[in-house]
Design a protein around this motif. Structure first.
Motif, PDB file in Angstrom:
ATOM      1  N   ALA A  68       4.998  -5.670  -7.269  1.00 17.21           N
ATOM      2  CA  ALA A  68       4.846  -4.288  -6.851  1.00 17.21           C
ATOM      3  C   ALA A  68       5.876  -3.560  -7.471  1.00 17.21           C
ATOM      4  CB  ALA A  68       5.055  -4.143  -5.255  1.00 17.21           C
ATOM      5  N   GLU A  91      -9.045 -10.397  -8.536  1.00 17.96           N
ATOM      6  CA  GLU A  91      -8.309 -10.124  -7.621  1.00 17.96           C
ATOM      7  C   GLU A  91      -6.720  -9.939  -8.025  1.00 17.96           C
ATOM      8  OE1 GLU A  91      -7.721 -14.066  -5.346  1.00 17.96           O
ATOM      9  OE2 GLU A  91      -9.736 -14.040  -4.731  1.00 17.96           O
ATOM     10  N   GLU A  94      -7.110  -6.081  -8.658  1.00 24.14           N
ATOM     11  CA  GLU A  94      -7.142  -5.252  -7.614  1.00 24.14           C
ATOM     12  C   GLU A  94      -5.699  -5.092  -6.678  1.00 24.14           C
ATOM     13  OE1 GLU A  94      -9.537  -5.289  -3.100  1.00 24.14           O
ATOM     14  OE2 GLU A  94      -9.973  -6.989  -4.716  1.00 24.14           O
ATOM     15  N   ALA A  95      -5.007  -5.937  -6.679  1.00 30.15           N
ATOM     16  CA  ALA A  95      -3.776  -5.643  -6.154  1.00 30.15           C
ATOM     17  C   ALA A  95      -2.643  -4.987  -7.051  1.00 30.15           C
ATOM     18  CB  ALA A  95      -2.939  -7.383  -6.199  1.00 30.15           C
ATOM     19  N   GLN A  97      -3.831  -2.625  -8.973  1.00 31.00           N
ATOM     20  CA  GLN A  97      -4.388  -1.325  -8.813  1.00 31.00           C
ATOM     21  C   GLN A  97      -3.760  -0.532  -7.425  1.00 31.00           C
ATOM     22  OE1 GLN A  97      -5.195   0.231 -11.701  1.00 31.00           O
ATOM     23  NE2 GLN A  97      -7.300  -0.117 -12.117  1.00 31.00           N
ATOM     24  N   ASP A  98      -3.748  -1.324  -6.556  1.00 27.83           N
ATOM     25  CA  ASP A  98      -3.484  -0.989  -5.184  1.00 27.83           C
ATOM     26  C   ASP A  98      -1.695  -0.570  -5.240  1.00 27.83           C
ATOM     27  OD1 ASP A  98      -3.542  -0.535  -2.336  1.00 27.83           O
ATOM     28  OD2 ASP A  98      -2.374  -2.360  -2.168  1.00 27.83           O
ATOM     29  N   TYR A  99      -0.939  -1.309  -5.875  1.00 31.26           N
ATOM     30  CA  TYR A  99       0.425  -0.886  -5.863  1.00 31.26           C
ATOM     31  C   TYR A  99       0.549   0.385  -7.048  1.00 31.26           C
ATOM     32  CZ  TYR A  99       1.608  -5.360  -3.565  1.00 31.26           C
ATOM     33  OH  TYR A  99       1.859  -6.197  -2.544  1.00 31.26           O
ATOM     34  N   ARG A 100      -0.371   0.155  -7.973  1.00 38.84           N
ATOM     35  CA  ARG A 100      -0.250   1.272  -9.076  1.00 38.84           C
ATOM     36  C   ARG A 100      -0.503   2.724  -8.409  1.00 38.84           C
ATOM     37  NH1 ARG A 100      -0.016   4.524 -12.242  1.00 38.84           N
ATOM     38  NH2 ARG A 100      -0.490   4.662 -14.505  1.00 38.84           N
ATOM     39  N   GLY A 101      -1.305   2.767  -7.660  1.00 36.58           N
ATOM     40  CA  GLY A 101      -1.446   3.984  -6.856  1.00 36.58           C
ATOM     41  C   GLY A 101      -0.397   4.554  -6.183  1.00 36.58           C
ATOM     42  N   LYS A 102       0.792   3.638  -5.791  1.00 34.40           N
ATOM     43  CA  LYS A 102       2.004   4.145  -5.256  1.00 34.40           C
ATOM     44  C   LYS A 102       3.051   4.574  -6.027  1.00 34.40           C
ATOM     45  CE  LYS A 102       0.368   1.153  -1.462  1.00 34.40           C
ATOM     46  NZ  LYS A 102       0.842  -0.179  -0.656  1.00 34.40           N
ATOM     47  N   ASP A 103       2.881   4.421  -7.446  1.00 36.38           N
ATOM     48  CA  ASP A 103       3.953   4.694  -8.364  1.00 36.38           C
ATOM     49  C   ASP A 103       3.889   6.234  -8.892  1.00 36.38           C
ATOM     50  OD1 ASP A 103       5.065   2.317  -8.526  1.00 36.38           O
ATOM     51  OD2 ASP A 103       3.790   1.303 -10.179  1.00 36.38           O
ATOM     52  N   THR A 113       5.308  -1.342 -11.206  1.00 35.07           N
ATOM     53  CA  THR A 113       4.306  -2.171 -10.865  1.00 35.07           C
ATOM     54  C   THR A 113       4.165  -3.130 -12.092  1.00 35.07           C
ATOM     55  OG1 THR A 113       3.235  -0.908  -9.321  1.00 35.07           O
ATOM     56  CG2 THR A 113       1.858  -2.705 -10.106  1.00 35.07           C
TER      57      THR A 113
END
Length: 544
Positions: A68, A91, A94-95, A97-103, A113
């Protein structure tokens, strides 16, 4: 010891490592026996590991991991991000991109990330998020296993296509010119530190002194010569995978929003303010450069440098927001309150009547069409830098009264103020062949000094359309052939040639009288009264 398969080797490796970790050291198990037993266990471990690696290579095994925030590892953070492992690239993506959006909250060059890969048991990071951009790490280029793995190279292409790579983390040494500039800056700093008021004379001699080798003490060290920089992916000499450039991109930069997309002549770009209002736009007409290079040049024109934070946005979402704002501005402009006058009332009434009779084009109403045309006309005015002001746009012609036929054009009349001739305006407005919902739009510009205003023009349109509607109704009526109805009386209703047969009887009473006059003693058949319908212009045998 021999193993017969990957799973057996993996199980043996796990068991041997567990036994090694739990081996007691005491009197009964002295140092000598401990070393002997330990050596046996190590041999088992090494042999199992070797087979496992061999099987990984043979199966071209690749796995993945995501972290992350890698910066927490370097900072020894108590909340150090864990390393999450995946066997499936989808998978792992997907993980990531999920963390990427919080950067997006970070604007520094730290690796955040991270997407990593394990190839045949050898692990290395592939993508780091730095300064809110996806930056490719070149660690894999130092691994023969990675470069020889088709599986990994295919994954690298998939990562480029799905995640997108903005830049590449490149390690290089200074060029000769960069070394010279480095020394020149040091020399200038040294002179200023010496308290000299005017250093221009000394600086003018720099090139000579440098070429004579008299600046050795100011030369950069080996470490200083080493440069680490993030190079745009389009500018990197890439032999490993194909970079498929996006057709459209959108970013938030400083207090602006920027969009760019490919078009026939190059790249179509738009710059919006913080309220999604258009500041500027145009076409960057150079197809020989990448969309990234075009974006860089556009941003530089607005004072945005490579160092300024760029936050990627969803292109379609940005377009929806900017179009919504543009439509609201158009509505405010088109429907701005004006003093109620007879002239204004004529236009308002005409539009209201159109609203009742207009057949929508796709999902577009009359109001939608007029706004679309207004925006298009304004873009043409801006393109040609005309000193013209639009007054109003009105749907006219057959479609404004629902009288159109299949294939009818969409007629629109626009009133403008300015010195441009109507003919010139007509050519400019119609040169692109504007289409709305697959229907060609004919734009008729008028101005007070020539054809007149909408208030004087529209009553003539209304009269013409009323006449057209009357003609259509008359034509429809004339096109219906007349029919005549008469009665018949037959002595034999089934076979009219047996006995009496009377036709062209005008009334029911007359037909009944004829029917009663037939003597009942005749046995030629059952007498009957019939109805005959004749259509004018047809043969008698076609009668019903």
């Amino acid at each position: 010891m021999n193993y017969y398969g990957y799973e057996e080797a993996a199980d043996a490796l796990y068991e041997a490592e567990r036994e090694m970790a739990n081996m007691p050291f005491n009197k009964e198990n002295n140092i000598g026996s401990y070393m002997v037993n330990g050596r046996t266990q190590l041999e088992r471990i090494m042999e199992a590991r070797q087979l496992k690696k061999h099987m990984d290579i043979e199966n071209d095994k690749v796995s993945y991991y995501v972290i992350a925030d890698l910066s927490t590892w370097a900072e020894n953070s108590p909340e150090r991000s864990r390393l999450e492992r995946f066997d499936s690239i989808s998978e792992a993506v997907e993980a990531f991109q999920d963390y990427r959006g919080k950067d997006s909250q970070y604007s520094d060059d730290k690796a955040r990330t991270t997407f990593g890969v394990s190839v045949h048991g050898i692990e290395f990071d592939v993508i780091h998020v730095r300064n809110n951009e996806n930056v490719l790490s070149l660690d894999f280029t130092h691994s023969s296993e990675a470069k020889e793995s088709k599986h990994f190279m295919d994954d690298l292409q998939e990562l480029s296509d799905s995640i997108g790579i903005d830049k590449v983390r490149v390690h290089r040494d200074m060029s000769l010119e960069e070394v010279k500039n480095f020394v020149k800056q040091r020399f200038e700093h040294q002179l200023k530190q010496g308290g000299l008021d005017d250093i221009s004379l000394y600086m003018s001699r720099f090139d000579t002194l440098y070429e004579q080798g008299k600046m050795e003490k100011l030369m950069p060290t080996t470490n200083q010569k080493h440069i680490v920089e993030n190079v745009p992916i389009a500018e990197w000499d890439n032999p490993y995978f194909e970079v498929r450039e996006p057709e459209q991109m959108a970013f938030s930069v400083k207090d602006k929003f920027v969009s760019i997309q490919t078009c026939t002549d190059g790249y179509d770009y738009s710059v919006f303010d913080a309220d999604y209002k258009l500041i500027d736009g145009g076409v960057y007409d150079n197809l020989d450069i990448s969309i990234y290079a075009a974006l860089k040049d556009v941003l530089e024109d607005f004072g945005v440098s490579e160092q300024d934070e760029r936050i990627p946005l969803d292109y379609e979402e940005l377009m929806e927001k900017t179009e919504a704002v543009e439509n609201e501005l158009l509505k405010e402009r088109i429907h701005a309150e004006v003093p109620e006058t007879e002239a204004n009332s004529i236009v308002v009434d005409f539009k209201a009547r159109t609203g009742e009779l207009f057949h929508g084009i796709g999902r577009q109403t009359q109001d939608d069409v007029e706004q679309t045309v207004w925006a298009y006309l304004q873009s043409k005015i801006d393109e040609y830098e005309m000193d013209v002001e639009l007054v109003d746009v009105v749907v006219s012609g057959s479609r404004c009264r629902g009288l159109e036929r299949e294939g009818s054009d969409l007629d629109v009349v626009v009133e403008y103020k300015g010195k441009e001739h109507e003919d010139d305006m007509f050519n400019a407005f119609n040169e692109d062949g504007l289409m709305i919902g697959g229907i060609k739009v004919d734009i008729n510009p008028i101005t007070e000094g020539k054809t007149g205003t909408l208030a004087t023009y529209l009553p003539g349109v209304e009269s013409y359309l009323a006449e057209k509607q009357a003609m259509q109704m008359a034509s429809t009526k004339e096109s219906i052939p007349e029919k005549s109805v008469t009665l018949t009386v037959a002595e034999c209703g089934e076979f009219h040639n047996l006995g009496e047969y009377h036709e062209n009887i005008a009334s029911v009473e007359e037909a009944i009288a004829v029917w009663k006059s037939i003597p009942p003693e005749r046995m030629n058949g059952i007498s009957s009264i019939g109805i005959n319908i004749h259509t004018e212009g047809t043969e008698p045998y076609e009668d019903v």
